[in-house]
Design an enzyme around this catalytic site. Structure first.
Site, short mmCIF file in Angstrom:
data_model
loop_
_atom_site.label_atom_id
_atom_site.label_comp_id
_atom_site.label_asym_id
_atom_site.label_seq_id
_atom_site.Cartn_x
_atom_site.Cartn_y
_atom_site.Cartn_z
N ASP A 66 0.63 -1.14 0.02
CA ASP A 66 0.03 0.11 -0.12
C ASP A 66 0.99 1.33 -0.17
O ASP A 66 1.52 1.48 0.91
CB ASP A 66 -0.89 -0.24 1.24
CG ASP A 66 -2.03 1.17 1.26
OD1 ASP A 66 -2.19 1.80 0.01
OD2 ASP A 66 -2.58 1.27 2.26
N ASP A 126 -3.59 2.61 -5.69
CA ASP A 126 -2.53 2.78 -4.78
C ASP A 126 -2.17 1.38 -3.87
O ASP A 126 -1.56 1.42 -2.87
CB ASP A 126 -2.68 3.90 -4.04
CG ASP A 126 -3.71 3.95 -2.81
OD1 ASP A 126 -4.58 3.00 -3.06
OD2 ASP A 126 -3.81 4.57 -1.93
N GLU A 127 -2.76 0.28 -4.48
CA GLU A 127 -2.48 -0.82 -3.49
C GLU A 127 -2.70 -2.09 -4.26
O GLU A 127 -3.36 -2.22 -5.19
CB GLU A 127 -3.20 -0.91 -2.30
CG GLU A 127 -4.92 -0.60 -2.73
CD GLU A 127 -5.66 -0.84 -1.30
OE1 GLU A 127 -5.35 -1.64 -0.23
OE2 GLU A 127 -6.74 0.01 -1.31
#
Length: 237
Positions: free
Chosen positions: A9, A103-104
């Site tokens: 993350d 974003d992960e």
């Protein structure tokens, strides 16, 4: 054989990207903004978070909390380019990759970690390549576990630039430190409904009678909540 799942993350992703793109913004409290009826902060830099700025917050409210806050318009195309570079890096360490959001990602490294000196070797290589190929101002927090539920929980517990493994030995210790809202799948509405049933922790969720949960949430959600309470998740990456 237990699986080895990573949840990687990015830390303050949009804001960190903007600070990477523009060195003049580094070390300063910035808020990435987007227009959705009214202009809101959708991501705050680490510096802004330390001052109490949260996402999602209206710009004028955020500036009341942090008068030095610098609003910066979002550049989603650039963030996606960074994400694509990151995915390409991850593909060198496992073919089993799931983009969970911009974003992960989840990675199953069960069958490949031995090629890179174990989980720590994979993570060390990925972090170095992010630094070298994407930018030194962009960091990630990593959770390690035998399933996706716990890997995602772990990645959020030592931010920024953190690392935590949740295994069967330390599961209860970790569960004693978290809120139910720390789990993916439990939002504010579910949290409040659980509180009305007297459920305030993962241990309460273990103990509550099955029929009480089923009456409130139905069969499918009840099975999810009971599995969460014991750290069970059979989903594949």
């Amino acid at each position: 054989m237990d699986r080895t799942i990573l949840h990687i993350d990015f830390d303050s992703y949009f804001a960190s990207c903007e600070q990477q793109f523009n060195p003049k913004l580094r070390g300063k409290p910035i808020g990435v903004t987007a227009q959705n009826g009214r202009t809101c902060i959708i991501a705050a830099s680490r510096e802004a978070k330390k001052m109490g700025v949260k996402s999602v917050t209206r710009v004028f409210e955020a500036q009341q909390i942090c008068p030095d806050l610098i609003p910066v318009p979002a550049h989603f195309e650039k963030y996606w380019e960074v994400t694509q570079k990151f995915i390409d890096i991850c593909k060198d360490y496992s073919p089993f990759i799931e983009l969970f959001s911009l974003d992960e990602v989840f990675m199953d490294i069960s069958k490949t970690k031995h090629l890179f000196n174990g989980s720590s070797g994979v993570i060390e290589r990925i972090r170095k390549r992010i630094n070298d190929e994407i930018g030194e101002y962009i960091t990630v927090s990593v959770g390690i576990s035998h399933n996706k539920l716990l890997a995602k929980l772990a990645s959020g517990m030592n931010k920024p630039n953190g690392l935590l493994e949740i295994n069967k030995q330390n599961l209860d210790e970790v569960y004693s430190k978290v809120s139910l809202m720390d789990f993916c799948g439990i939002g504010e509405r579910v949290f409040l409904r659980l509180r009305k049933l007297g459920v305030h922790s993962p241990f309460d969720l273990r103990d509550i009678e099955h029929y009480k949960l089923k009456a409130e949430f139905g069969s499918v959600e009840t099975e999810f909540l009971k599995s969460l309470a014991f750290g069970i998740d059979k989903r594949e990456v």
